[in-house]
Design a protein around this motif. Structure first.
Motif, mmCIF file in Angstrom:
data_model
loop_
_atom_site.group_PDB
_atom_site.id
_atom_site.type_symbol
_atom_site.label_atom_id
_atom_site.label_comp_id
_atom_site.label_asym_id
_atom_site.label_seq_id
_atom_site.Cartn_x
_atom_site.Cartn_y
_atom_site.Cartn_z
ATOM 1 N N GLU A 1 -8.683 14.395 -11.914
ATOM 2 C CA GLU A 1 -8.669 12.932 -11.841
ATOM 3 C C GLU A 1 -7.649 12.370 -12.836
ATOM 4 N N ARG A 2 -7.586 12.975 -14.014
ATOM 5 C CA ARG A 2 -6.637 12.525 -15.040
ATOM 6 C C ARG A 2 -5.197 12.747 -14.567
ATOM 7 N N VAL A 3 -4.938 13.890 -13.958
ATOM 8 C CA VAL A 3 -3.591 14.204 -13.485
ATOM 9 C C VAL A 3 -3.123 13.160 -12.477
ATOM 10 N N ILE A 4 -3.974 12.860 -11.505
ATOM 11 C CA ILE A 4 -3.580 11.938 -10.429
ATOM 12 C C ILE A 4 -3.588 10.484 -10.900
ATOM 13 N N ASN A 5 -4.627 10.108 -11.604
ATOM 14 C CA ASN A 5 -4.738 8.709 -12.033
ATOM 15 C C ASN A 5 -3.678 8.323 -13.060
ATOM 16 N N SER A 6 -3.165 9.318 -13.812
ATOM 17 C CA SER A 6 -2.170 9.017 -14.842
ATOM 18 C C SER A 6 -0.838 8.571 -14.248
ATOM 19 N N VAL A 7 -0.634 8.834 -12.955
ATOM 20 C CA VAL A 7 0.612 8.442 -12.305
ATOM 21 C C VAL A 7 0.718 6.929 -12.185
ATOM 22 N N LEU A 8 -0.423 6.264 -12.039
ATOM 23 C CA LEU A 8 -0.444 4.822 -11.829
ATOM 24 C C LEU A 8 -0.673 4.078 -13.136
ATOM 25 N N PRO B 1 -1.609 0.403 -15.285
ATOM 26 C CA PRO B 1 -2.700 -0.576 -15.163
ATOM 27 C C PRO B 1 -2.440 -1.560 -14.012
ATOM 28 N N GLY B 2 -3.447 -1.745 -13.167
ATOM 29 C CA GLY B 2 -3.334 -2.687 -12.056
ATOM 30 C C GLY B 2 -2.567 -2.169 -10.857
ATOM 31 N N LYS B 3 -2.020 -0.968 -10.947
ATOM 32 C CA LYS B 3 -1.271 -0.378 -9.831
ATOM 33 C C LYS B 3 -2.208 0.361 -8.894
ATOM 34 N N ARG B 4 -1.808 0.416 -7.606
ATOM 35 C CA ARG B 4 -2.582 1.164 -6.620
ATOM 36 C C ARG B 4 -1.680 2.156 -5.907
ATOM 37 N N GLY B 5 -2.293 3.225 -5.441
ATOM 38 C CA GLY B 5 -1.549 4.237 -4.713
ATOM 39 C C GLY B 5 -2.281 4.641 -3.448
ATOM 40 N N TYR B 6 -1.617 5.481 -2.661
ATOM 41 C CA TYR B 6 -2.197 5.952 -1.404
ATOM 42 C C TYR B 6 -2.271 7.476 -1.399
ATOM 43 N N ILE B 7 -3.396 7.993 -0.919
ATOM 44 C CA ILE B 7 -3.526 9.427 -0.645
ATOM 45 C C ILE B 7 -3.468 9.592 0.866
ATOM 46 N N ILE B 8 -2.374 10.164 1.356
ATOM 47 C CA ILE B 8 -2.191 10.364 2.792
ATOM 48 C C ILE B 8 -2.688 11.759 3.139
ATOM 49 N N ASP B 9 -3.784 11.815 3.892
ATOM 50 C CA ASP B 9 -4.381 13.080 4.316
ATOM 51 C C ASP B 9 -3.884 13.398 5.716
ATOM 52 N N THR B 10 -3.246 14.557 5.894
ATOM 53 C CA THR B 10 -2.657 14.911 7.185
ATOM 54 C C THR B 10 -3.683 15.439 8.178
ATOM 55 N N ARG B 11 -4.960 15.333 7.842
ATOM 56 C CA ARG B 11 -6.024 15.743 8.755
ATOM 57 C C ARG B 11 -6.729 14.511 9.315
ATOM 58 N N SER B 12 -7.411 14.695 10.429
ATOM 59 C CA SER B 12 -8.245 13.623 10.956
ATOM 60 C C SER B 12 -9.469 13.463 10.068
ATOM 61 N N VAL B 13 -10.170 12.343 10.198
ATOM 62 C CA VAL B 13 -11.382 12.112 9.406
ATOM 63 C C VAL B 13 -12.404 13.214 9.676
ATOM 64 N N ALA B 14 -12.527 13.589 10.952
ATOM 65 C CA ALA B 14 -13.496 14.626 11.319
ATOM 66 C C ALA B 14 -13.149 15.969 10.686
ATOM 67 N N ASN B 15 -11.862 16.350 10.731
ATOM 68 C CA ASN B 15 -11.455 17.631 10.156
ATOM 69 C C ASN B 15 -11.600 17.643 8.641
ATOM 70 N N MET C 1 -12.972 11.695 -3.744
ATOM 71 C CA MET C 1 -13.994 10.651 -3.671
ATOM 72 C C MET C 1 -13.461 9.383 -4.342
ATOM 73 N N GLU C 2 -13.544 8.272 -3.652
ATOM 74 C CA GLU C 2 -12.950 7.032 -4.148
ATOM 75 C C GLU C 2 -13.547 6.583 -5.480
ATOM 76 N N ALA C 3 -14.792 6.948 -5.735
ATOM 77 C CA ALA C 3 -15.421 6.543 -7.003
ATOM 78 C C ALA C 3 -14.727 7.177 -8.201
ATOM 79 N N HIS C 4 -14.135 8.366 -7.994
ATOM 80 C CA HIS C 4 -13.473 9.085 -9.082
ATOM 81 C C HIS C 4 -11.963 8.837 -9.128
ATOM 82 N N TYR C 5 -11.436 8.279 -8.062
ATOM 83 C CA TYR C 5 -10.010 7.945 -7.990
ATOM 84 C C TYR C 5 -9.904 6.480 -7.554
ATOM 85 N N PRO C 6 -10.368 5.555 -8.395
ATOM 86 C CA PRO C 6 -10.548 4.159 -7.981
ATOM 87 C C PRO C 6 -9.255 3.420 -7.643
#
Length: 543
Positions: free
Chosen positions: A209-216, A218-232, A245-250
């Motif tokens: 979480e620290r690795v990913i969240n440190s990229v943004l 304060p007040g910035k938002r980012g996108y995680i593009i998942d190349t799978r369908s929701v079902a997969n 989980m969005e709670a850990h990567y707000p």
């Protein structure tokens, strides 16, 4: 076993060859070596060399042998006697089943080591960081101890230490922790990783979480593009994988942009090649086959997903993390196409070579596994047949070809924005499946380093063939190019899929004449400008 022991008939006269173009027929001598199949007809001035690795399957019927190649060629040889055909077929089958390491040892043992890749990992990382204090080059993967498919050097956030990276790697499939791929001029960044190992119990990793969240910031938002369908993605969670989980990567919003897996792409490719090889079908049947292959739909979906990532980076100025499951296929396609859209440097010859080296070879796309079998073997594997020689390798796929097809689509829409011609793309397809150069051998950098696959180098070869791959229409521009993904904008790559079905000699001749005229026109403009400047200088001196 030595290669010579596998060859029952090294040379056979009186062989008739049909193909690779439908109208071509020649009679001559067939020679089988450890690396090549050679057909020569002096009377008809025909000589054909085929790398054994290019042969996908061998089919035999009586005294006729049919070779179906990974570059889509179908070549038929008629032997004088059935017994000869049996021996020739057995020899070829044995050679194409040769272990990869044995083949490469024989292929490159006498090659000079003078060629070096101009795109080594160190220089790629230094160029990516470019003095930005927010990023650093990490050696956490020295000796490939953290991730076997990553290079030894990676670019990561400066405020994240190697201990955090190791913990993040343990939380990501196959250790593929988040790394930087591209820094956009507007401040947003493009990263890639594999899926997090969340599992059904919704595990978390604070270091990840620290690795990913440190990229943004304060007040910035980012996108995680998942190349799978929701079902997969949900099913992957039940098998130990999953998604953030969005709670850990707000600060990150997760978006699913489903792309098909490598095996589905190969099946689709086999269908479109079958359609292109059927030169006797009606227009209605042709269109049905084309539509049924779904290949162009995959191209459209992939371009659409790449445009989505590019829009996030360029228009919303939001950073993006792309991943699927392993992140060695669809993820690399999106990462590469996004840079092609946004970064004009990637549209130059050197820039495109660098892109392939960085986002495919060094990023760990398993070329050896994916290109073990071609589209003919994939089609044959669905139908039990004793005439099919080669065992289908289930890791085979057509991901890299999909990327180059998408590149061709963009090139086709913006022909003046690329320094290289489409011939360059066709050559890359062929070399990726079989080549005299070892650039695409192995599954990752550690493979090529441990087995010394790294030389000779394909890029040096292209340097010597620059006139054959340069685009005379090229005009440099720094603009972002947005390809159309409307259905009518997606076309069949005719020079790739129809090159053996339709003799394109005349089209190539006319195209070369046009290219020569354009090139000559540019040379004359340069000369005229030079003479004008000299005239002006002379006039100034006289006054």
């Amino acid at each position: 076993m030595e290669f010579a022991d596998k060859i029952r008939i090294p040379k056979l006269n009186g062989v008739t060859m049909r193909g690779p173009h439908i109208s071509n027929t020649s009679t001559g001598t067939l020679v089988i070596t450890g690396h090549h199949l050679i057909f020569s007809s002096r009377s008809e001035d025909v000589e054909l060399w085929i790398l054994n690795r290019n042969i996908d399957i061998v089919e035999k019927k009586l005294n006729t042998i049919t070779l179906k190649c990974k570059d889509f060629r179908i070549i038929v040889f008629d032997m004088p006697y059935i017994e000869q055909a049996t021996s020739v077929a057995a020899s070829i089958e044995s050679l194409i089943m040769t272990d990869e390491a044995d083949y490469l040892h024989h292929m490159f043992s006498n090659k000079s080591n003078e060629y070096r890749s101009p795109f080594d990992v160190q220089s790629q990382c230094e160029k990516l960081v470019a003095g930005d204090s927010m990023w650093r080059i990490s050696q956490v993967n020295k000796s490939y101890r953290v991730c076997g498919t990553y290079p030894e050097l990676t670019v990561v956030p400066s405020n994240v230490d190697d201990t955090m990276l190791i913990a993040s790697a343990k939380f990501r499939q196959n250790g593929r922790f988040p790394v930087l791929s591209y820094r956009h001029e507007k401040g947003s960044v493009l990263m890639r990783s594999s899926q997090p190992l969340v599992g059904s119990s919704s595990k978390r990793c604070k270091q990840d979480e620290r690795v990913i969240n440190s990229v943004l910031g304060p007040g910035k938002r980012g996108y995680i593009i998942d190349t799978r369908s929701v079902a997969n993605a949900t099913n992957a969670k039940a098998r130990g994988g999953g998604f953030e989980m969005e709670a850990h990567y707000p600060q990150w919003r997760r978006v699913n942009s489903a792309l098909e897996r490598h095996n589905v792409l190969l099946d689709s490719l086999s269908k479109i090649v079958e359609a292109c090889n059927d030169t006797t079908c009606t227009i209605e049947r042709w269109l049905n086959k084309l539509n049924g292959s779904e290949w162009l739909s995959h191209v459209k979906d992939t371009l659409n997903a790449a445009c989505l990532v590019a829009q996030c980076l360029n228009k919303e100025r939001a950073s993006v993390l792309v991943h699927g499951s392993e992140s060695t296929d669809a993820t690399l396609v999106l990462i590469s196409l996004t840079q092609l859209i946004l970064n004009p440097e990637c549209r130059t010859i050197v820039g495109f070579e660098s892109l392939i080296e960085r986002e495919w070879l060094q990023a760990g796309h398993p070329f050896e596994t994916r290109h073990k079998s071609g589209c003919y073997n994939a089609a044959r594997s669905k139908v039990s047949s004793s005439s099919s020689s080669k065992v289908f390798h289930h890791g085979s796929g057509a991901t890299f070809l999909l990327f180059l097809d998408c590149t061709w689509q963009i090139h086709n829409q913006f022909p003046c924005c690329f320094e290289f011609s489409t011939n360059f793309l066709s050559s890359l397809v062929d070399h990726s499946y079989c080549s005299d150069f070892s650039t695409f051998y192995g599954n990752c950098e550690s493979d090529r380093k441990n087995n010394q696959y790294g030389k000779p180098n394909l890029w040096s070869h292209f340097d010597q063939k620059i006139d054959e791959i340069i685009n005379p229409l090229y005009l440099h521009t720094n603009n972002v190019i947005w390809p159309s993904v409307a259905p009518f904008s997606i076309e069949l790559w005719r020079d790739m899929y129809l090159r053996w079905s339709i003799d394109q000699t005349h089209q190539k001749k006319y195209k070369k004449s046009i290219d020569d005229l354009i090139k000559r026109n540019k040379e004359l403009k340069v000369l005229a400008t030079k003479l004008l400047n000299e005239t002006q200088d002379s006039g100034n001196k006289s006054t």
